[in-house]
Motif scaffolding. Sequence first.
Motif, PDB file in Angstrom:
ATOM      1  N   TYR A  94       0.840  -1.185   0.000  1.00 58.30           N
ATOM      2  CA  TYR A  94       0.000   0.000   0.000  1.00 58.30           C
ATOM      3  C   TYR A  94       0.887   1.251   0.000  1.00 58.30           C
ATOM      4  N   GLY A  95       0.449   2.247  -0.758  1.00 57.76           N
ATOM      5  CA  GLY A  95       1.168   3.506  -0.811  1.00 57.76           C
ATOM      6  C   GLY A  95       0.216   4.654  -1.049  1.00 57.76           C
ATOM      7  N   LYS A  96       0.772   5.854  -1.072  1.00 64.12           N
ATOM      8  CA  LYS A  96      -0.019   7.074  -1.220  1.00 64.12           C
ATOM      9  C   LYS A  96       0.208   7.669  -2.602  1.00 64.12           C
ATOM     10  N   ASP A  97      -0.886   7.920  -3.316  1.00 63.75           N
ATOM     11  CA  ASP A  97      -0.842   8.624  -4.592  1.00 63.75           C
ATOM     12  C   ASP A  97      -1.105  10.091  -4.309  1.00 63.75           C
ATOM     13  N   HIS A  98      -0.038  10.901  -4.321  1.00 61.96           N
ATOM     14  CA  HIS A  98      -0.181  12.303  -3.921  1.00 61.96           C
ATOM     15  C   HIS A  98      -0.918  13.120  -4.972  1.00 61.96           C
ATOM     16  N   ALA A  99      -0.880  12.707  -6.227  1.00 59.41           N
ATOM     17  CA  ALA A  99      -1.593  13.455  -7.264  1.00 59.41           C
ATOM     18  C   ALA A  99      -3.105  13.295  -7.108  1.00 59.41           C
TER      19      ALA A  99
END
Length: 297
Positions: free
Chosen positions: A139-144
């Motif tokens: 799991y990760g963060k999509d900053h856009a």
Amino acid sequence: MNLDDFIITCFYWIDEMMPSILEGRRLRRRGPQPKLTDSEVLTMEVVGTYLGLNQEKRLLNFFRQHYRHFFPALHQLHRSTFVRQAANLWAVKERMWCWVRDELVRHDPLVGIVESVPVPVCRFARAPWCVRFRGSASYGKDHADRQTFYGFRLHLRLGWPGVITHGFLAPANEPDGEIAPLVLQGTQGIVLGDRGSWLPDLQAELREQGLLLQAPYRRAHAPLAAAFHSPVLGRVRYLIDTVFGQLTDRCQLKRVWARDCWHLRNRLLRLFLMHTLCVWFNQQDDLPRLLLDRFVA
């Protein structure tokens, strides 16, 4: 240039590069030779990737319907055989991409841009039950998009003015600061990053290796010099957003149909090969390097 000319041009240069890539060695030591030559398979992959045919079934049906006269043995080939042959050529794609990058394309190796893009492998709601890439994806963060996703992050380094020189696929939870030394390994000069690359410890470590990492300052109390250079660095760094946009919109980078890392790596390598070849074709005609729309009239 129309599509017929683009296919012929790709096949000509790929077939001409094959002896240099193989260095006189044979790919297959025994067994029958494939019905389609390796140059034909690589050409179909490069052109299909350019057209956005990211599924082998769609790619094969397209060439069977419209370009059977270019590939006469295509109607005798089963889809699984084509997929297997294409995936087994991943090392050839990698060496061909590196050879075009180092020997043919003109770029400045001392000026680079580094950034990452999210590559989700499934929809977020299906992530707890997804069996693909289990143990590799995270799991990760999509900053856009300002949302959490499940998959990988593709870290790229561009050589000025827009040549993909290095790539690294990492789990989505790996921070950019830990992957940056791997992507920048063996390079020197100036590297432009985003605000997430403003890490003093990382910059000091890279400076000892002969790399100057420049990133926009991300704090409100930035020094005067850093605050002045941040907008300039941001405008120059947006070149990598153009490349990411081409890989995402034209090649559908964020639609992953592969079920294991082997096939995913093969797909990424043919993306790199297609993009680098198109940049080189534009250089041959003295056109803007990232003008990819011209190959299909």
